[in-house]
Design a protein around this motif. Structure first.
Motif, PDB file in Angstrom:
ATOM      1  N   ASN A   1     -18.335  14.859 -31.576  1.00 42.05           N
ATOM      2  CA  ASN A   1     -18.692  13.756 -32.477  1.00 42.05           C
ATOM      3  C   ASN A   1     -17.795  13.798 -33.708  1.00 42.05           C
ATOM      4  OD1 ASN A   1     -20.045  12.290 -34.657  1.00 42.05           O
ATOM      5  ND2 ASN A   1     -21.783  12.159 -33.248  1.00 42.05           N
ATOM      6  N   ASP A   2     -17.208  12.603 -34.029  1.00 44.84           N
ATOM      7  CA  ASP A   2     -16.367  12.525 -35.239  1.00 44.84           C
ATOM      8  C   ASP A   2     -16.367  11.069 -35.703  1.00 44.84           C
ATOM      9  OD1 ASP A   2     -14.553  12.617 -37.274  1.00 44.84           O
ATOM     10  OD2 ASP A   2     -12.914  13.487 -36.094  1.00 44.84           O
ATOM     11  N   SER A   3     -17.110  10.797 -36.755  1.00 52.73           N
ATOM     12  CA  SER A   3     -17.210   9.419 -37.255  1.00 52.73           C
ATOM     13  C   SER A   3     -15.952   8.983 -37.992  1.00 52.73           C
ATOM     14  CB  SER A   3     -18.427   9.282 -38.173  1.00 52.73           C
ATOM     15  OG  SER A   3     -18.298  10.159 -39.284  1.00 52.73           O
ATOM     16  N   ASN A   4     -15.091   9.941 -38.372  1.00 50.92           N
ATOM     17  CA  ASN A   4     -13.858   9.605 -39.099  1.00 50.92           C
ATOM     18  C   ASN A   4     -12.625   9.566 -38.193  1.00 50.92           C
ATOM     19  OD1 ASN A   4     -15.036   9.426 -41.726  1.00 50.92           O
ATOM     20  ND2 ASN A   4     -15.229  11.670 -41.727  1.00 50.92           N
TER      21      ASN A   4
ATOM     22  N   GLN B   1     -19.082   1.762 -34.014  1.00 47.89           N
ATOM     23  CA  GLN B   1     -20.401   2.255 -34.411  1.00 47.89           C
ATOM     24  C   GLN B   1     -21.226   2.519 -33.152  1.00 47.89           C
ATOM     25  OE1 GLN B   1     -22.401  -0.303 -37.144  1.00 47.89           O
ATOM     26  NE2 GLN B   1     -24.084   1.111 -37.527  1.00 47.89           N
TER      27      GLN B   1
ATOM     28  N   GLU C   1     -19.607   7.315 -31.959  1.00 46.56           N
ATOM     29  CA  GLU C   1     -19.063   8.478 -32.654  1.00 46.56           C
ATOM     30  C   GLU C   1     -19.126   9.738 -31.789  1.00 46.56           C
ATOM     31  OE1 GLU C   1     -21.345   6.457 -33.761  1.00 46.56           O
ATOM     32  OE2 GLU C   1     -20.783   5.617 -35.708  1.00 46.56           O
TER      33      GLU C   1
ATOM     34  N   ALA D   1     -15.938  10.422 -29.691  1.00 53.23           N
ATOM     35  CA  ALA D   1     -14.682  10.312 -30.446  1.00 53.23           C
ATOM     36  C   ALA D   1     -13.557  11.031 -29.728  1.00 53.23           C
ATOM     37  CB  ALA D   1     -14.865  10.873 -31.848  1.00 53.23           C
TER      38      ALA D   1
END
Length: 554
Positions: free
Chosen positions: A451-454, A476, A479, A482
Motif C-alpha cells: 500500500n502506498d497512497s503517494n 482512490q 492504494e 500501488a
C-alpha cells in the motif's frame, strides 16, 4: 384533384373519338363524290357536249358535261365559250382522252403504262392542267434510269422539258465510258450535243479524250447519211458540213475544260484549229512550269520548315541542358546548404547536449552516468513531481539493467528494503516512463501487494507529439495495489490485480504487460482497457522491448 384529372381524361377521349369520326366521314364523303363523278362520266345522264378524237374521217365520239370540263380545265373553259355542241381533238386517241377525262372528272389517272408518260405530259400541258403536269413530270423524273434515259430523251424532243433533258444528260455523263459506242448516243441531234457540252461546262467538268473521239465519230456518221447526191457533190457537201459542225462545236469549248493529259491525242481532231491546240500546249507548258515552281516552293518550304523545326529542337535541347545545369547547380547549392545546416544543427545540438550534460552533472550528479536521462528538463519534471529536495540531494543510482543484468532477482537485491524508490524504464523505441514509491519494495518470495497512497507513475517521452511529460497518481481505493513485490518472478510492478497491471516487468525485466489505467489515473479522454490506454506508456500492450531499467533510491 383526382376527379378533375379523370374528367379531363374522359373529355380528351371523347374529343379524339369525335375527331376520328369526322375524319372517317370526310373520307366517306370524298369516296362518294368520286363515285358520283365517275358515274357521271361513265353514264349518259345530262351530257351536253361531244369530243371527237382519232382520225378525221371516222372519229370516235366521247360525250361529256360542258360545266365540268370548263370548271376543271382552262383550255375547255376558253374553248367552250362558243356556242357549239362538239369539239374535234383528232391529235389524241381514245385511250389518252379517256385518261385525261377521268382526271378532270374525279382526279384519277393511271400510270400503268410508263411508255405513255411523255404523251400524258404533253396532253396535260395542252389542256393547261398544271397540277397534273407537275405530277406527271415528277413521275417521269423518278422513272428515268440507266435502261430508259435515251427513250425519254428522244420522246422529250417535242416536249422540250428542261428538267427531263438535264436528268438524261446526268445519266449520259455518269455512264459515258460504258455507252460511248451505243448507237443511241450517235442518234443525238446537234442541238442535244451542244446542250450536253454546255451542261458539262456548267458543271465545270473536264472533257476527256473519249468524248472528243465520240464527237469525231458522230460527225463522220452524220456525213455518211448524206445520200442521193453525186459522189463529187456529196464529198463537197460533206466537207462543208464537217467544217460547219467543227466550227459549231469548237466555239463551245473552254481551254481549261479540256484534259491536258490528252493533248497529244487531240491533234487528230480537225475541229480543233492549230491556234487552239497551240494555246492548249502553251497552257500545258505554263501549267507544268507552274507545277515545277509549286514543287520547288513546296520543297523549299519543307526545307525551311525542317530547318526551323531543327533549330527549335536544338534550342529546346539547349534550354533543357541549361535547365539541367541550373537544376544540378540548385540541387548542389541546396545539398551544401542542407549539409551546412545539418552540421550547424548537429553542432548546436551537440553543444546544447554538452551544456545540458555539464549542467546535469553539475546540478544533478546522480544522473551523470545515466543511459536514459540526458535531458535536464526530464530531471526538473521528476524533481517537480516527487517534490522532495532531500531525496534528490541524497538519492543514488542503485541498479542499471545494462550493467547489473536483466534479472529480477538482481534488481530485488539492489532495491528491496529501500524507501523512496524511483524506477525509470526506456524501450527500444525510445519510450521513457516509470514509477515512484515512497515506501519502496520489500523482499517477498510469494508475492505481496504494498500500500502506498503517494505512489505515482509517469511518462517522460512517447510517440505522440502532443503528449508532454505527465504524472499519473494512484486511484482512490486502489492504494493497496500501488506496487507488488515478488523476488523470484517479477521486476518492477505498479498497479493491478487479477492480472491487470499498469506497469509490469517479468523475471527478465522485459514486459509482462502495460494495461495502464487499472490502478492509476489515466489522462482525460482515455478509457481503461482500450488500445489507447494499453499503448500509452510503451507503445503497445506487451510487444515492447526494454532497453534499460535504472533505479534510484536513498
Amino acid at each position: 384533384m383526382d376527379n378533375d384529372n379523370n374528367n379531363n381524361q374522359i373529355e380528351n377521349a371523347n374529343q379524339n373519338q369525335n375527331e376520328n369520326e369526322m375524319k372517317n366521314l370526310e373520307k366517306k364523303v370524298t369516296k362518294n363524290l368520286i363515285k358520283n363523278y365517275s358515274n357521271l362520266l361513265n353514264g349518259n345522264s345530262f351530257k351536253d357536249f361531244s369530243i371527237f378524237v382519232e382520225n378525221k374521217s371516222n372519229p370516235f365520239e366521247i360525250k361529256v358535261h360542258k360545266s365540268i370540263l370548263s370548271s376543271r380545265s382552262p383550255f375547255f373553259n376558253e374553248s367552250l365559250r362558243q356556242e357549239s355542241l362538239s369539239i374535234s381533238l383528232n391529235q389524241f386517241n381514245k385511250k389518252e382522252m379517256e385518261s385525261i377525262l377521268s382526271y378532270i372528272y374525279y382526279g384519277n389517272i393511271s400510270f400503268e403504262n410508263q411508255e405513255n408518260l411523255i404523251q400524258l405530259l404533253e396532253i396535260s400541258i395542252y389542256f393547261k392542267l398544271n397540277l397534273l403536269k407537275e405530277i406527271i413530270q415528277k413521275k417521269i423524273l423518278n422513272s428515268i434510269n440507266y435502261s430508259n434515259f435515251f427513250q425519254f430523251l428522244f420522246q422529250n424532243r417535242n416536249l422540250n422539258s428542261n428538267e427531263i433533258e438535264i436528268k438524261c444528260f446526268e445519266l449520259i455523263n455518269q455512264n459515258f465510258s460504258q455507252i460511248q459506242n451505243n448507237e443511241n448516243l450517235f442518234n443525238l441531234t446537234k442541238e442535244e450535243i451542244i446542250k450536253f457540252i454546255q451542261f458539262k461546262q456548267e458543271k465545270k467538268e473536264i472533257f476527256q479524250f473519249d468524248f472528243f473521239q465520240f464527237l469525231n465519230n458522230w460527225i463522220e456518221k452524220r456525213n455518211e447519211r448524206l445520200k442521193g447526191k453525186k459522189e463529187k457533190e456529196k464529198e463537197k457537201e460533206k466537207g462543208i458540213e464537217k467544217k460547219r459542225l467543227f466550227h459549231s462545236f469548237f466555239s463551245l469549248f473552254d481551254k481549261d475544260s479540256i484534259s491536258k493529259q490528252d493533248f497529244d491525242k487531240l491533234k487528230q481532231f480537225d475541229f480543233f484549229p492549230k491556234s487552239f491546240l497551240v494555246d492548249i500546249q502553251n497552257k500545258v507548258i505554263q501549267d507544268n512550269q507552274k507545277e515545277i515552281e509549286n514543287k520547288e516552293k513546296e520543297i523549299e518550304d519543307k526545307w525551311k520548315k525542317e530547318v526551323e523545326e531543327k533549330n527549335k529542337e536544338i534550342e529546346k535541347k539547349e534550354k533543357e541542358i541549361e535547365n539541367k545545369e541550373k537544376e544540378i547547380e540548385e540541387k548542389w547549392k541546396k545539398e551544401v546548404e542542407d549539409k551546412n545546416k545539418e552540421i550547424e544543427e548537429k553542432w548546436k545540438k551537440e553543444n546544447q547536449d554538452l551544456k545540458a550534460e555539464i549542467e546535469l552533472k553539475k546540478n544533478f550528479p546522480q544522473f551523470s552516468d545515466s543511459e536514459i536521462i540526458k535531458d535536464i528538463e526530464y530531471v526538473k519534471k521528476l524533481q517537480e513531481w516527487i517534490n522532495d529536495n532531500d531525496f534528490f540531494s541524497k538519492m543514488k543510482k542503485g541498479f542499471s539493467a545494462k550493467k547489473d543484468g536483466f534479472n529480477c532477482q538482481n534488481w530485488h537485491k539492489a532495491v528491496d528494503g529501500k524507501v523512496k524508490t524511483l524506477i525509470i524504464i526506456k524501450t527500444k523505441d525510445n519510450f521513457i516512463f516509470g514509477g515512484f514509491t515512497q515506501v519502496g519494495f520489500k523482499y517477498s518470495t510469494g508475492g505481496e501487494w504494498i500500500n502506498d497512497s503517494n505512489a505515482f507513475i509517469f511518462s517522460l517521452r512517447n510517440d505522440k507529439g502532443d503528449r508532454i511529460p505527465a504524472k499519473f497518481t494512484i486511484k482512490q481505493g486502489h492504494e493497496g495495489y500501488a506496487i507488488h513485490s515478488n523476488y523470484n518472478s517479477y521486476g518492477p510492478l505498479f498497479g493491478g490485480g487479477n492480472g491487470y497491471n499498469d506497469i509490469w516487468l517479468n523475471s527478465n525485466l522485459q514486459p509482462g504487460n502495460s494495461n495502464f489505467g487499472h490502478s492509476y489515473n489515466l489522462p482525460n479522454g482515455i478509457t481503461w482497457n482500450t488500445n489507447e490506454g494499453k499503448s500509452y506508456l510503451a507503445g503497445s500492450y506487451s510487444s515492447w522491448v526494454v532497453d534499460e531499467v535504472e533505479t534510484y533510491f536513498i
